[in-house]
Design an enzyme around this catalytic site. Structure first.
Site, mmCIF file in Angstrom:
data_model
loop_
_atom_site.group_PDB
_atom_site.id
_atom_site.type_symbol
_atom_site.label_atom_id
_atom_site.label_comp_id
_atom_site.label_asym_id
_atom_site.label_seq_id
_atom_site.Cartn_x
_atom_site.Cartn_y
_atom_site.Cartn_z
ATOM 1 C CG ASP A 1 0.569 3.868 4.406
ATOM 2 O OD1 ASP A 1 -0.996 3.500 3.377
ATOM 3 O OD2 ASP A 1 0.989 3.273 5.177
ATOM 4 C CE LYS B 1 -0.663 1.081 13.367
ATOM 5 N NZ LYS B 1 0.805 0.125 11.555
ATOM 6 C CG ASP C 1 -0.720 -0.217 3.015
ATOM 7 O OD1 ASP C 1 0.936 -0.302 1.971
ATOM 8 O OD2 ASP C 1 -0.889 -0.147 3.444
HETATM 9 N N1 GDD Z 1 -1.506 -11.078 2.847
HETATM 10 C C1 GDD Z 1 -1.575 -10.502 3.706
HETATM 11 N N2 GDD Z 1 -2.450 -10.976 4.824
HETATM 12 N N3 GDD Z 1 -1.423 -9.168 3.840
HETATM 13 C C2 GDD Z 1 -1.793 -8.896 4.799
HETATM 14 C C3 GDD Z 1 -2.201 -9.470 6.127
HETATM 15 C C4 GDD Z 1 -2.657 -10.193 6.414
HETATM 16 O O1 GDD Z 1 -3.181 -11.021 7.473
HETATM 17 N N4 GDD Z 1 -2.566 -7.933 7.094
HETATM 18 C C5 GDD Z 1 -2.118 -6.517 6.168
HETATM 19 N N5 GDD Z 1 -1.398 -7.109 5.149
HETATM 20 C C6 GDD Z 1 -1.170 -6.274 4.405
HETATM 21 C C7 GDD Z 1 -1.619 -4.853 4.061
HETATM 22 O O2 GDD Z 1 -2.760 -4.766 3.244
HETATM 23 C C8 GDD Z 1 -0.682 -3.718 3.606
HETATM 24 O O3 GDD Z 1 -0.277 -3.910 2.550
HETATM 25 C C9 GDD Z 1 0.735 -4.503 4.529
HETATM 26 O O4 GDD Z 1 0.141 -6.145 4.823
HETATM 27 C C10 GDD Z 1 0.664 -3.720 5.902
HETATM 28 O O5 GDD Z 1 -0.096 -3.570 6.362
HETATM 29 P P1 GDD Z 1 -0.771 -2.511 6.956
HETATM 30 O O6 GDD Z 1 -2.281 -2.936 7.581
HETATM 31 O O7 GDD Z 1 -1.208 -0.920 5.980
HETATM 32 O O8 GDD Z 1 -0.519 -1.842 7.944
HETATM 33 P P2 GDD Z 1 0.071 -0.734 8.589
HETATM 34 O O9 GDD Z 1 0.280 0.520 7.548
HETATM 35 O O10 GDD Z 1 -0.514 -0.275 9.667
HETATM 36 O O11 GDD Z 1 1.918 -1.129 9.612
HETATM 37 C C11 GDD Z 1 2.679 -0.919 8.084
HETATM 38 O O12 GDD Z 1 3.253 -0.450 7.473
HETATM 39 C C12 GDD Z 1 3.897 0.601 8.141
HETATM 40 C C13 GDD Z 1 4.410 0.914 6.022
HETATM 41 O O13 GDD Z 1 2.946 2.011 5.732
HETATM 42 C C14 GDD Z 1 3.766 -1.567 9.163
HETATM 43 O O14 GDD Z 1 4.685 -2.719 8.388
HETATM 44 C C15 GDD Z 1 4.781 -0.679 9.724
HETATM 45 O O15 GDD Z 1 5.910 -1.017 10.534
HETATM 46 C C16 GDD Z 1 5.396 -0.008 8.617
HETATM 47 O O16 GDD Z 1 5.691 1.569 9.321
HETATM 48 MG MG MG Z 2 -0.154 0.243 6.030
#
Ligand code: GDD
Ligand code: MG
Length: 366
Positions: A215, A157, A106
């Protein structure tokens, strides 16, 4: 080089754009969002991509096919239930090479993956996290590193009192296959909460580099990402279409009114007499703009119809929406697919109108 892209999230914060389209294939400027990631990966030598999917996986597959359009081998893995970021990786174990990239699906970025891979090799790391600075790390994974790049601490977080750096994990990792030994099978496991902290001091490194990074998970950031692509602030293939004039008007667009760059106008668009489109506007295929309307800093998806003397500013209009005359859509408003807004309405301040909703003439004012 191989890459695993995680696209299992539901994209709830981007609704109604993701109400009936999964986030990876929501259009961004002139191509599905995930295309930017594939093109970026290809430019750093990736030729084998595994999409780790959940929500609406078939729709992603329908749009991307087998990857030949991008010159890569593309495979899809679907978890039976959401496994979390590490669980999803574990679920793809049989397909993984000795070394691979892992990406959160994303983000829009032009981070220098080649340099990140080179650092990974130099340090002999087990995992190397791409790092970027952000104004507010609270929604991300905060990373503290030592002088040699080794990660000293990872806090997913972080709360306000834990924030003492603006460096966060960009969601772009180089990993050794041995990391899979740390992930139990058939369980929901978070790589951020359960694996990174355990790898601190055991081969987890951070890679700091100047890059564009965003993001795009909310409507505001979706719009900002769009503007940054149009402005050339992030390196993408769209720049070739826009050229030095920051303007692309496809053949087969009918423009009686005026287009102000940066802007991108696709085929079949019709811009009526006295209408002004731009700056920072995308009009997708078949969009109609009525006489005297003004569209600025907005995105209009395919086949939407905008009436006469409308004002669209800072908004997103999904495919097939219909907007009556003298209506204003402003300030972060998002109209879902097929929404019908009658004449003389004002939709503003982040209002989100869900697919299929109809608002009668004069039915909404702020
Ligand atoms: N296949 C799969 N299965 N993908 C998943 C799952 C799951 O259960 N959960 C989340 N994802 C995918 C989401 O679609 C996204 O592309 C990515 O993994 C990260 O999940 P997010 O839910 O978007 O996390 P975030 O944005 O709160 O935090 C993550 O991204 C940040 C940077 O944007 C973390 O990795 C943070 O450490 C990082 O800084
Ligand atoms: Mg994200």
């Amino acid at each position: 080089m191989q890459a695993v892209i995680l696209v299992g999230g539901e994209g709830t914060r981007l609704r109604p754009l993701t109400s009936n389209v999964p986030k990876p294939v929501v259009p961004l400027v002139d191509r599905p969002f995930i295309a930017y990631m594939l093109e970026w990966l290809v430019s750093h030598g990736v030729d084998d991509v595994i999409m780790s999917c959940g929500f609406l996986a078939t729709a992603v597959r329908d749009v991307l096919g087998d990857g030949s359009g991008y010159g890569i081998r593309l495979r899809f893995v679907e978890e039976p239930d959401p496994r979390g970021t590490a669980g999803a990786l574990k679920y793809a174990e049989d397909l993984l090479d000795e070394r691979f990239l892992m990406l959160n699906g994303d983000v829009l970025t032009d981070l220098d993956l080649s340099a990140q891979i080179a650092q990974h090799e130099r340090t002999g790391a087990v995992g190397t996290l791409g790092l970027v600075p952000v104004d507010d790390p609270s929604a991300y994974g905060l990373v503290r590193i030592l002088g040699d790049g080794a990660v000293r601490e990872f806090v997913e977080k972080p709360s306000a009192d834990q924030i003492d750096t603006n460096m966060i994990s960009a969601g772009a990792y180089v990993l050794e296959r041995s990391i899979l030994d740390m992930v139990p099978a058939d369980q929901n496991v978070s790589i951020e909460r359960e694996i990174w902290p355990r790898l601190v001091g055991n081969g987890l490194y951070g890679f700091e580099h100047e890059a564009y990074w965003m993001d795009i998970g909310t409507p505001d950031r979706y719009l900002q990402g769009t503007f940054d692509i149009l402005d050339g602030k992030v390196r993408t293939a769209v720049q070739q279409r826009l050229g030095d004039g920051f303007l692309a008007v496809a053949d087969g667009a009918t423009i009686t009114g005026r287009v102000v760059p940066p802007a991108l106008v696709e085929a079949g668009v019709d811009i009526g007499h006295g209408a002004t489109v731009g700056p920072l506007v995308v009009l997708a295929e078949g969009v109609q703009v009525g006489e005297g309307s003004t569209i600025e800093t907005s995105v209009v998806h395919a086949d939407a119809r905008i009436g006469r003397h409308c004002v669209l500013r800072g908004c997103i209009v999904a495919a097939g929406a219909v907007i009556g005359d003298n209506t204003q859509i402003t300030d972060g408003a998002v109209l879902g697919e097929g929404v019908r807004i009658g004449a003389d309405n004002v939709v503003t301040r982040g209002a989100r109108v869900f697919p299929g909703v109809e608002i009668p003439d004069g039915g909404l004012k702020f």
